[in-house]
Design a protein around this motif. Sequence first.
Motif, PDB file in Angstrom:
ATOM      1  N   VAL A 150       0.832  -1.202   0.000  1.00  0.00           N
ATOM      2  CA  VAL A 150       0.000   0.000   0.000  1.00  0.00           C
ATOM      3  C   VAL A 150       0.870   1.257   0.000  1.00  0.00           C
ATOM      4  O   VAL A 150       0.655   2.174  -0.794  1.00  0.00           O
ATOM      5  N   GLU A 151       1.883   1.244   0.862  1.00  0.00           N
ATOM      6  CA  GLU A 151       2.767   2.409   0.960  1.00  0.00           C
ATOM      7  C   GLU A 151       3.463   2.703  -0.362  1.00  0.00           C
ATOM      8  O   GLU A 151       3.525   3.844  -0.815  1.00  0.00           O
ATOM      9  N   ARG A 152       3.979   1.628  -0.956  1.00  0.00           N
ATOM     10  CA  ARG A 152       4.731   1.781  -2.195  1.00  0.00           C
ATOM     11  C   ARG A 152       3.828   2.364  -3.286  1.00  0.00           C
ATOM     12  O   ARG A 152       4.201   3.272  -4.013  1.00  0.00           O
ATOM     13  N   ARG A 153       2.620   1.833  -3.376  1.00  0.00           N
ATOM     14  CA  ARG A 153       1.706   2.304  -4.421  1.00  0.00           C
ATOM     15  C   ARG A 153       1.280   3.756  -4.170  1.00  0.00           C
ATOM     16  O   ARG A 153       1.202   4.555  -5.097  1.00  0.00           O
ATOM     17  N   LEU A 154       1.041   4.082  -2.904  1.00  0.00           N
ATOM     18  CA  LEU A 154       0.635   5.453  -2.597  1.00  0.00           C
ATOM     19  C   LEU A 154       1.748   6.442  -2.946  1.00  0.00           C
ATOM     20  O   LEU A 154       1.482   7.525  -3.469  1.00  0.00           O
ATOM     21  N   GLU A 155       2.991   6.031  -2.678  1.00  0.00           N
ATOM     22  CA  GLU A 155       4.119   6.906  -3.025  1.00  0.00           C
ATOM     23  C   GLU A 155       4.180   7.170  -4.520  1.00  0.00           C
ATOM     24  O   GLU A 155       4.386   8.289  -4.961  1.00  0.00           O
ATOM     25  N   ARG A 156       3.971   6.076  -5.291  1.00  0.00           N
ATOM     26  CA  ARG A 156       4.061   6.233  -6.755  1.00  0.00           C
ATOM     27  C   ARG A 156       2.876   6.987  -7.316  1.00  0.00           C
ATOM     28  O   ARG A 156       2.967   7.594  -8.390  1.00  0.00           O
ATOM     29  N   LEU A 157       1.762   6.914  -6.597  1.00  0.00           N
ATOM     30  CA  LEU A 157       0.556   7.590  -7.094  1.00  0.00           C
ATOM     31  C   LEU A 157       0.711   9.104  -7.092  1.00  0.00           C
ATOM     32  O   LEU A 157       0.146   9.785  -7.940  1.00  0.00           O
ATOM     33  N   GLU A 158       1.469   9.625  -6.129  1.00  0.00           N
ATOM     34  CA  GLU A 158       1.582  11.087  -6.003  1.00  0.00           C
ATOM     35  C   GLU A 158       2.016  11.763  -7.305  1.00  0.00           C
ATOM     36  O   GLU A 158       1.285  12.596  -7.829  1.00  0.00           O
ATOM     37  N   PRO A 159       3.207  11.390  -7.851  1.00  0.00           N
ATOM     38  CA  PRO A 159       3.614  12.029  -9.115  1.00  0.00           C
ATOM     39  C   PRO A 159       2.654  11.700 -10.261  1.00  0.00           C
ATOM     40  O   PRO A 159       2.418  12.550 -11.128  1.00  0.00           O
ATOM     41  N   GLU A 160       2.093  10.484 -10.270  1.00  0.00           N
ATOM     42  CA  GLU A 160       1.161  10.120 -11.344  1.00  0.00           C
ATOM     43  C   GLU A 160      -0.072  11.020 -11.312  1.00  0.00           C
ATOM     44  O   GLU A 160      -0.605  11.421 -12.348  1.00  0.00           O
ATOM     45  N   LEU A 161      -0.504  11.335 -10.092  1.00  0.00           N
ATOM     46  CA  LEU A 161      -1.697  12.178  -9.940  1.00  0.00           C
ATOM     47  C   LEU A 161      -1.454  13.590 -10.452  1.00  0.00           C
ATOM     48  O   LEU A 161      -2.336  14.222 -11.017  1.00  0.00           O
ATOM     49  N   ARG A 162      -0.225  14.039 -10.248  1.00  0.00           N
ATOM     50  CA  ARG A 162       0.081  15.406 -10.680  1.00  0.00           C
ATOM     51  C   ARG A 162      -0.017  15.556 -12.194  1.00  0.00           C
ATOM     52  O   ARG A 162      -0.421  16.591 -12.698  1.00  0.00           O
ATOM     53  N   SER A 163       0.340  14.491 -12.922  1.00  0.00           N
ATOM     54  CA  SER A 163       0.330  14.617 -14.381  1.00  0.00           C
ATOM     55  C   SER A 163      -0.957  14.084 -15.024  1.00  0.00           C
ATOM     56  O   SER A 163      -1.218  14.369 -16.189  1.00  0.00           O
ATOM     57  N   ALA A 164      -1.766  13.309 -14.261  1.00  0.00           N
ATOM     58  CA  ALA A 164      -2.954  12.699 -14.878  1.00  0.00           C
ATOM     59  C   ALA A 164      -4.068  13.722 -15.074  1.00  0.00           C
ATOM     60  O   ALA A 164      -4.151  14.712 -14.351  1.00  0.00           O
ATOM     61  N   LYS A 165      -4.901  13.447 -16.095  1.00  0.00           N
ATOM     62  CA  LYS A 165      -6.023  14.357 -16.381  1.00  0.00           C
ATOM     63  C   LYS A 165      -7.309  13.566 -16.588  1.00  0.00           C
ATOM     64  O   LYS A 165      -7.278  12.381 -16.888  1.00  0.00           O
ATOM     65  N   GLY A 166      -8.412  14.244 -16.445  1.00  0.00           N
ATOM     66  CA  GLY A 166      -9.715  13.689 -16.819  1.00  0.00           C
ATOM     67  C   GLY A 166     -10.052  12.395 -16.108  1.00  0.00           C
ATOM     68  O   GLY A 166      -9.847  12.255 -14.901  1.00  0.00           O
ATOM     69  N   ALA A 167     -10.553  11.444 -16.902  1.00  0.00           N
ATOM     70  CA  ALA A 167     -11.028  10.174 -16.347  1.00  0.00           C
ATOM     71  C   ALA A 167      -9.891   9.414 -15.667  1.00  0.00           C
ATOM     72  O   ALA A 167     -10.083   8.747 -14.642  1.00  0.00           O
ATOM     73  N   GLU A 168      -8.694   9.529 -16.239  1.00  0.00           N
ATOM     74  CA  GLU A 168      -7.548   8.833 -15.670  1.00  0.00           C
ATOM     75  C   GLU A 168      -7.253   9.372 -14.272  1.00  0.00           C
ATOM     76  O   GLU A 168      -6.956   8.629 -13.343  1.00  0.00           O
ATOM     77  N   ARG A 169      -7.374  10.673 -14.150  1.00  0.00           N
ATOM     78  CA  ARG A 169      -7.136  11.301 -12.856  1.00  0.00           C
ATOM     79  C   ARG A 169      -8.177  10.851 -11.834  1.00  0.00           C
ATOM     80  O   ARG A 169      -7.838  10.530 -10.683  1.00  0.00           O
TER      81      ARG A 169
END
Length: 368
Positions: free
Chosen positions: A139-158
Amino acid sequence: MGLTSAITGLPYVGKTTLFNLLTGAHAATGGFAGAEAETNVGVAKVPDERVDRLAPLFQPKKTTHAEITYRDLGLAKPAAPGQAISAQKLGDLRTADALVHVVRAFADAAVPHVEGTVDPARDLATLELELLFADHAVVERRLERLEPELRSAKGAERDAKEREKAVLEHARSALDAERPLRDVDFDAEELRVMRGFRFLTLMPTLVAANLDEADVGRPDTVLAPLRAATGKHRATAVVPVCAKIESEIAELPPDEAAAFRADLGLAEPALDRLIRATYELLGLISFFTVGPDEVRAWTIPAGTRAQQAAGAIHSDLERGFIRAEVIEWEKLLAAGSEANAKKQGIMRTEGRDYLVKDGEVFHVLFSV
Ligand SMILES: Nc1nc2c(ncn2[C@@H]2O[C@H](COP(=O)(O)OP(=O)(O)O)[C@@H](O)[C@H]2O)c(=O)[nH]1
Ligand SMILES: [Mg+2]
């Protein structure tokens, strides 16, 4: 779709002995090196008296029981909490549909105990904590990786990533409180998001208490503390076994074996007990197909519709499903043949949305 159970537990608790008993294998037991190094894989035939009793009616070329694959995965003693399980073992455990967690309740001076004393409830807690740590790390590892992904994601993906984050935070708060994920009320959508992670504490868990020979006839004193510990959790059950004696009994001719078991106060073989508990935990039922070629048991989740159940047999049967002829296995047995059953008007016709019940015999009519 075969079912896989992973056998896990601390070293020297009888995992491999139980694995051999369930699958008829002869893997080496008692070796510490082997405990972490090797994985044993074997297949057990799901005992089902109904298949055995239907078969003589058809004299089929083949009688096929359902099967369950057991993987015997040793673990090292945790050097410190969170360090017992290698990444590869974790990966192996995660591929399973259910866990069989063996705990040692037998005393034997000749068999070393990693903790020095026999205390199955303590050992259960030790390993459960390891599984909890493992899920927490995921869970921790995925949450860490999600942060930068969230910053760049848009729309439905976000949106999807935001949802994933919320679900994982929900999971993390439970794990922080040392609650296995199977105890948490996730909704269907949350469970769907979590499916890919294959969390270990979300898996249905059977605790196999490996009893001392002396306790086989009076298991309750040993089982009570384990049941108290597991009773707090969902999808968790305790099954008593006595891997060593039961292995010896399994070598005997069937009638002698039955007499020996009765003497010990064991109603049925360990395999029957474990598999019944597995089906109950996973919410599985069996239906049958019959004929001169094959009498066969199929495993499906309870609540499966007739058309999907047909898909367990073959995808063409699901695709081209027209209807099914259905009869309870005992009624077919009593009628003596399908022709008689038809004459007596006790074979029913059911449509694709019919909910299949445990123990029904099915004939699927289809066209592709
Ligand atoms: N007395 C006794 N010994 C057992 C029992 N089950 C396993 N053992 C012994 O304990 C040792 C370790 O068993 P094994 O199956 O290799 O344990 P594993 O390390 O968990 O795979 C072997 O010598 C077994 O014969 C049992 O029910 N009673
Ligand atoms: Mg072993």
